[in-house]
Motif scaffolding. Structure first.
Motif, mmCIF file in Angstrom:
data_model
loop_
_atom_site.group_PDB
_atom_site.id
_atom_site.type_symbol
_atom_site.label_atom_id
_atom_site.label_comp_id
_atom_site.label_asym_id
_atom_site.label_seq_id
_atom_site.Cartn_x
_atom_site.Cartn_y
_atom_site.Cartn_z
ATOM 1 N N LEU A 107 0.866 -1.186 0.000
ATOM 2 C CA LEU A 107 0.000 0.000 0.000
ATOM 3 C C LEU A 107 0.897 1.228 0.000
ATOM 4 O O LEU A 107 1.641 1.458 0.932
ATOM 5 C CB LEU A 107 -0.891 0.039 1.238
ATOM 6 N N SER A 108 0.829 2.003 -1.042
ATOM 7 C CA SER A 108 1.657 3.191 -1.128
ATOM 8 C C SER A 108 1.017 4.343 -0.365
ATOM 9 O O SER A 108 -0.172 4.317 -0.037
ATOM 10 C CB SER A 108 1.867 3.579 -2.590
ATOM 11 N N ALA A 109 1.804 5.353 -0.108
ATOM 12 C CA ALA A 109 1.301 6.542 0.559
ATOM 13 C C ALA A 109 0.220 7.219 -0.277
ATOM 14 O O ALA A 109 -0.737 7.770 0.262
ATOM 15 C CB ALA A 109 2.448 7.511 0.840
ATOM 16 N N ALA A 110 0.339 7.153 -1.587
ATOM 17 C CA ALA A 110 -0.677 7.746 -2.475
ATOM 18 C C ALA A 110 -2.005 7.015 -2.331
ATOM 19 O O ALA A 110 -3.071 7.641 -2.325
ATOM 20 C CB ALA A 110 -0.208 7.706 -3.916
ATOM 21 N N GLU A 111 -1.961 5.677 -2.199
ATOM 22 C CA GLU A 111 -3.193 4.914 -2.012
ATOM 23 C C GLU A 111 -3.833 5.237 -0.665
ATOM 24 O O GLU A 111 -5.055 5.337 -0.561
ATOM 25 C CB GLU A 111 -2.900 3.417 -2.124
ATOM 26 N N LEU A 112 -3.004 5.403 0.361
ATOM 27 C CA LEU A 112 -3.541 5.781 1.670
ATOM 28 C C LEU A 112 -4.169 7.170 1.618
ATOM 29 O O LEU A 112 -5.228 7.404 2.199
ATOM 30 C CB LEU A 112 -2.443 5.739 2.734
ATOM 31 N N ALA A 113 -3.539 8.088 0.907
ATOM 32 C CA ALA A 113 -4.090 9.437 0.762
ATOM 33 C C ALA A 113 -5.437 9.398 0.056
ATOM 34 O O ALA A 113 -6.373 10.114 0.426
ATOM 35 C CB ALA A 113 -3.114 10.330 0.004
ATOM 36 N N HIS A 114 -5.557 8.542 -0.952
ATOM 37 C CA HIS A 114 -6.823 8.405 -1.668
ATOM 38 C C HIS A 114 -7.914 7.859 -0.746
ATOM 39 O O HIS A 114 -9.060 8.327 -0.775
ATOM 40 C CB HIS A 114 -6.645 7.495 -2.885
ATOM 41 N N LEU A 115 -7.586 6.880 0.084
ATOM 42 C CA LEU A 115 -8.547 6.340 1.048
ATOM 43 C C LEU A 115 -9.028 7.409 2.020
ATOM 44 O O LEU A 115 -10.209 7.492 2.341
ATOM 45 C CB LEU A 115 -7.916 5.202 1.856
ATOM 46 N N VAL A 116 -8.105 8.226 2.484
ATOM 47 C CA VAL A 116 -8.431 9.251 3.472
ATOM 48 C C VAL A 116 -9.345 10.311 2.881
ATOM 49 O O VAL A 116 -10.329 10.715 3.500
ATOM 50 C CB VAL A 116 -7.141 9.894 4.031
ATOM 51 N N THR A 117 -9.052 10.764 1.687
ATOM 52 C CA THR A 117 -9.856 11.835 1.099
ATOM 53 C C THR A 117 -11.250 11.351 0.701
ATOM 54 O O THR A 117 -12.128 12.172 0.455
ATOM 55 C CB THR A 117 -9.157 12.459 -0.126
ATOM 56 N N ALA A 118 -11.468 10.043 0.672
ATOM 57 C CA ALA A 118 -12.801 9.509 0.371
ATOM 58 C C ALA A 118 -13.715 9.516 1.596
ATOM 59 O O ALA A 118 -14.927 9.334 1.466
ATOM 60 C CB ALA A 118 -12.681 8.081 -0.163
ATOM 61 N N VAL A 119 -13.162 9.760 2.784
ATOM 62 C CA VAL A 119 -13.961 9.786 4.010
ATOM 63 C C VAL A 119 -14.766 11.090 4.046
ATOM 64 O O VAL A 119 -14.202 12.176 3.850
ATOM 65 C CB VAL A 119 -13.046 9.683 5.254
ATOM 66 N N PRO A 120 -16.077 11.004 4.294
ATOM 67 C CA PRO A 120 -16.896 12.219 4.375
ATOM 68 C C PRO A 120 -16.401 13.156 5.478
ATOM 69 O O PRO A 120 -16.120 12.718 6.592
ATOM 70 C CB PRO A 120 -18.293 11.695 4.706
ATOM 71 N N GLY A 121 -16.265 14.414 5.144
ATOM 72 C CA GLY A 121 -15.805 15.408 6.100
ATOM 73 C C GLY A 121 -14.346 15.783 5.935
ATOM 74 O O GLY A 121 -13.896 16.795 6.443
ATOM 75 N N VAL A 122 -13.582 14.975 5.211
ATOM 76 C CA VAL A 122 -12.173 15.279 4.960
ATOM 77 C C VAL A 122 -12.088 16.138 3.714
ATOM 78 O O VAL A 122 -12.553 15.762 2.653
ATOM 79 C CB VAL A 122 -11.336 13.992 4.785
#
Length: 123
Positions: A5-20
């Motif tokens: 899991l790359s940092a870019a994939e983690l960033a994509h997961l985070v920005t998909a959370v409502p409110g972020v």
């Protein structure tokens, strides 16, 4: 933590959370990303706003949030999203590592991902 899991994939997961609103790098992740790039280390693990500690199951995510939901709910959802993804990735990598394990009874505790969320701004 696994390198699958790359940092870019983690960033994509985070920005998909409502409110972020977005990933917002702080001084810590900025310095780590610059250091990693200067040392010409793995570019997938260096990203502003996402710190992935190689060789451990720790991550620090720095975010900016909007006021649409309570802060604690947004932080909890971010942590759950990252921990779920890292746990799945570790399970797929864990089969080969389990054969090489030390036999310690608390190995499961060590492999449990830890995610720290730093809220950089609230709009």
């Amino acid at each position: 933590m696994t390198t699958s899991l790359s940092a870019a994939e983690l960033a994509h997961l985070v920005t998909a959370v409502p409110g972020v609103r977005a990933i917002e790098p702080g001084i810590g992740s900025t310095l780590r990303a610059l250091d990693s790039r200067m040392r010409q280390q793995d570019p997938q693990q260096a990203r502003f706003g996402v710190i992935v500690e190689e060789g451990s199951s720790r991550a620090v995510i720095e975010i900016g949030i909007d006021g649409s939901r309570p802060v604690k709910d947004i932080v909890r959802d971010v942590q759950e999203a990252i921990i779920g993804s890292l746990s799945q990735a570790n399970e797929s990598d864990g089969a080969s590592e389990a054969q090489e394990g030390s036999g310690s009874s608390d190995v499961g505790e060590e492999n449990m991902p830890q995610v720290t969320v730093r809220v950089q701004s609230l709009l």
